[in-house]
Scaffold this active site. Structure first.
Site, PDB file in Angstrom:
ATOM      1  N   ASP A   1      11.649  20.639  26.389  1.00  0.00           N
ATOM      2  CA  ASP A   1      10.571  19.724  26.052  1.00  0.00           C
ATOM      3  C   ASP A   1      10.055  19.006  27.303  1.00  0.00           C
ATOM      4  O   ASP A   1      10.735  18.916  28.325  1.00  0.00           O
ATOM      5  CB  ASP A   1      11.056  18.700  25.026  1.00  0.00           C
ATOM      6  CG  ASP A   1       9.943  18.186  24.127  1.00  0.00           C
ATOM      7  OD1 ASP A   1       8.758  18.419  24.447  1.00  0.00           O
ATOM      8  OD2 ASP A   1      10.251  17.545  23.102  1.00  0.00           O
TER       9      ASP A   1
ATOM     10  N   ASP B   1       3.783  19.198  17.384  1.00  0.00           N
ATOM     11  CA  ASP B   1       4.685  18.288  16.679  1.00  0.00           C
ATOM     12  C   ASP B   1       4.188  17.985  15.272  1.00  0.00           C
ATOM     13  O   ASP B   1       4.891  17.334  14.495  1.00  0.00           O
ATOM     14  CB  ASP B   1       4.819  16.978  17.459  1.00  0.00           C
ATOM     15  CG  ASP B   1       5.710  17.127  18.679  1.00  0.00           C
ATOM     16  OD1 ASP B   1       6.447  18.130  18.763  1.00  0.00           O
ATOM     17  OD2 ASP B   1       5.670  16.249  19.557  1.00  0.00           O
TER      18      ASP B   1
END
Length: 725
Positions: free
Chosen positions: A476, A546
């Site tokens: 990430d 997301d």
């Protein structure tokens, strides 16, 4: 060379006349050297059996010396061309004027890797051929090699540029783009992808007008806001018809793609590292290699352009064991627990996952340092002993009693001010000395332009990956770059930092993927903030957003499919009400949306009802049957979520004997007429059987008359149809 001399049927050269004709199966690209030494762009489009006489395109070209009127391959600054230049150099005498002229050419079979950069590749030299044109400025000694690779089986031209200072004085590059193309005409639409966090990959289409359309990022990464891709399309072009010219940049940092229409109605497209806040010092003998641009041509609309990119990126950009293997079905604990978990809770989720047929358990954020929220511990890659007192190895053993594989989330490019790493090395973050350090998500960015930082992260992660026995890593990156400066670099090289950061990242990923070839790496940057071809080279899949809402994901996944194969798109079923938008969507619809990419779950499986568990079990079994088709099949967009109430796409096997069709209807409507869906990509004379009804229908009927869509009840409804010969 004689005009009849050919090289592997991919590149024809006539040295006497000064032209180069590159051609793949369905497209051609042609370059002509002007008598004054400027490489001119003559043609790019449908395949030609013979080169075009340059006079047909440029009457009196030999006598034309006004650079503003000539279509060029690599235009310069300051000598008569007032359009966007491809490069610019600052010389020691303060001037910015250089004039690259043609010196020689080289041809070779295959394609060479780019030093320190991701790139498409060949597995056999017979797959492609590369042309290099060497240019040089007599005054400064600046030497530039333009590289062109043409593939036999893909309608693409791969371009990049390599700079070398052959002079005796230092110079500084202020602009170093990878490619420039001049089109004779301005009647094009621009198609590109824009968005924001949780709203990635919205398809935009607008007419090019006089002036410049710029697609760019200045955030240090390719960004949620604009993807490094642009297509010029004929005004009437659609999914199946019309000419399309695609530009996809294989890079993960600041970029710009400009489409400039001038007063003479010509269009110039330039692609490369963003010149904003960029410079690169070249001492005598030093080089700079630019990233590559993949330029795809289609005369069968956007759909065929997309499938060209899909095939190329799936097989000749992605690498490693998982390029051709089935990707595992996973469950990720993030939306199930967020930071609040212990080993017992994680094992409970894994136990249910194993009973439902899930193959991989992924432990997300919160397992390291003292991380109970997002305010601490990035950089301290050791277990959180309050949560995991027996460590990752013990947890992995417990998980693998139920689910075969164990994966881990990391965010290795970041550092928390509240961390042991920051306390020991406060200068290891990007910063400008004496100035405020901008925090986002309570974190700073590690300075990957420094070798010692890259080395530390490599060793820290290697230790974790070995100890935890991981087979999957979610990588990430949750913020853009600010205060882009480096304590490890002299003042005159500070504007190199953003690019050197990306080079440091690529070096780290090359080392990690080489040391751990069995690990499936998934790219993530707050979702789709760095969904680009550069990252696909190291990580064959990317977490698309997301935003896990199935209806929002229709637009995101549809938009990404313009360039990226479905097998590169991570997609999960999450809980309802959805955590991002609050929508309540049927579990079947959530499954169909997620099964259109790399499939997984992002919820607490222990909270499912028995009925929901049966649906999940069915989804898992179904995806396992269809996984090769979704991950490696040909993708066709049928109905756009940006244009109506329904969305549809389908996957077709290489032999056209199998297809999987997904259809989504967002809102229910009263008294609607029956609908038919026209399929694509089938073999007209094959007879296909619909798996659910056993009905047999010819391919031509399914494509031209259409497939009847049964009535669907309620909002957010969907269906999946499997066809087999």
């Amino acid at each position: 060379m004689d005009i009849t001399e050919t090289w592997n049927e991919l590149i024809d050269v006539n040295e006497k006349e000064g032209w180069f004709h590159l051609h793949s199966k369905n497209s051609s690209y042609m370059i002509q050297i002007h008598p004054l030494g400027y490489p001119l762009h003559v043609y790019w489009g449908a395949r030609l059996q013979a080169p075009i006489e340059v006079q047909a395109i440029l009457p009196n070209f030999a006598n034309e010396t006004n650079l503003d009127r000539l279509p060029q391959e690599y235009p310069q600054y300051g000598s008569g061309d007032f359009r966007n230049p491809a490069y610019q150099a600052l010389l020691e005498d303060g001037s910015r004027i250089t004039e690259l002229t043609y010196q020689t050419f080289r041809l070779y079979n295959g394609k060479q890797p780019l030093s320190g950069l991701p790139a498409t590749y060949v597995e056999s030299d017979s797959e492609a051929m590369t042309l290099e044109l060497e240019l040089e400025d007599a005054y400064s000694g600046l030497n530039v090699v333009l590289s062109y690779t043409v593939f036999a089986e893909f309608d693409v031209i791969i371009r990049s540029a390599r700079f070398l200072n052959k002079g005796v004085k230092t110079l500084k590059l202020l602009r170093a783009h990878s490619a420039s193309v001049d089109f004779q005409g301005g009647e094009y639409d621009a198609v590109y992808l824009s968005g924001a966090w949780t709203r990635e990959a919205t398809i935009r289409r607008s007419r090019l007008n006089p002036g410049t359309l710029r697609i760019e990022s200045r955030r240090g990464m390719s960004s949620h806001q604009l993807n490094p891709f642009l297509a010029l399309v004929s005004p009437a072009a659609n999914e199946q018809y019309g000419e399309v010219y695609g530009f996809s940049f294989v890079y993960s940092g600041n970029f710009s793609i400009d489409a400039e229409v001038d007063s003479m109605n010509t269009t110039r497209v330039t692609v490369g590292i963003n010149s904003f806040d960029f410079s690169w010092k070249l001492l005598p003998g030093e080089k700079l290699q630019t990233p590559e641009v993949v330029m795809a041509y289609s005369r069968e609309g956007l759909g065929e352009m997309s499938r060209t990119y899909h095939r190329l990126y799936r097989t000749r950009l992605c690498r490693g064991a998982y390029r051709d293997q089935n990707r595992p079905i996973l469950v990720n604990n993030w939306e199930a627990t967020y930071f609040q978990f212990d080993a017992d809770k994680l094992e409970e989720i894994a136990k249910v996952g194993g009973e439902l047929g899930i193959e991989l358990f992924v432990l997300d954020d919160g397992w390291f340092g003292k991380r109970d929220d997002d305010k601490t511990s990035l950089g301290d890659w050791v277990e959180h002993r309050d949560k995991l007192p027996l460590g990752l190895k013990d947890l992995a053993n417990r998980i693998q009693k139920h689910v075969p594989q164990f994966g881990l989330w990391v965010e290795p490019e970041m550092i928390s001010p509240d961390s042991n790493l920051y306390r020991n090395h406060p200068d290891w973050c990007l910063h400008a000395e004496g100035r405020r350090r901008t925090e986002a998500r309570t974190q700073l960015v590690l300075d990957y332009s420094r070798q010692e930082v890259v080395d530390y992260i490599f060793e820290a992660l290697s230790d974790v990956f070995i100890r935890a026995q991981v087979t999957y890593v979610k990588w990430d990156m949750n913020r853009g770059l600010t205060e882009i400066g480096s304590a490890g670099r002299e003042p005159e090289r500070q504007q190199e930092t953003a690019h050197r950061y990306v080079l440091g990242l690529y070096q780290l990923l090359e080392r990690l993927t080489a040391r751990f070839p069995h690990i499936l790496f998934e790219n993530c940057a707050s979702g789709g903030g760095r969904f680009d071809p550069g990252m696909l080279y190291y990580m064959p899949q990317t977490w698309a957003s997301d935003n896990t809402d199935a209806i929002e994901r229709l637009k995101i996944q549809y938009g990404l499919s313009l360039v990226y194969p479905a097998g590169s798109i991570g997609a999960h079923v999450s809980a309802v009400p959805n955590h991002q938008v609050g929508r309540i969507t049927p579990l079947m619809t959530r499954g169909h949306a997620a099964m259109s990419g790399n499939f997984g779950y992002e919820l607490d499986l222990t909270k499912l009802t028995d009925e929901e568990k049966e649906i999940v079990r069915f989804q898992v079994e179904s995806y396992k049957r269809h996984r090769p088709l979704v991950q490696r099949g040909e993708f066709y967009r049928l109905l756009s979520p940006f244009e109506g109430n329904s969305t549809s796409w389908m996957f077709v096997s290489d032999d056209r004997k199998e297809a999987l069709v997904f259809y989504f209807r967002v809102l229910a409507e009263a008294n609607m007429p029956s609908a038919k869906l026209k399929l694509q990509g089938l073999q007209p004379d094959y007879i296909y059987q619909l798996a659910d009804t056993k009905e047999k229908v010819s391919g031509d009927r399914l494509m031209y008359a259409g497939l009847a869509i049964p009535g669907l009840k309620g909002d957010f409804a969907s269906m999946c149809i499997h066809l087999m010969v």
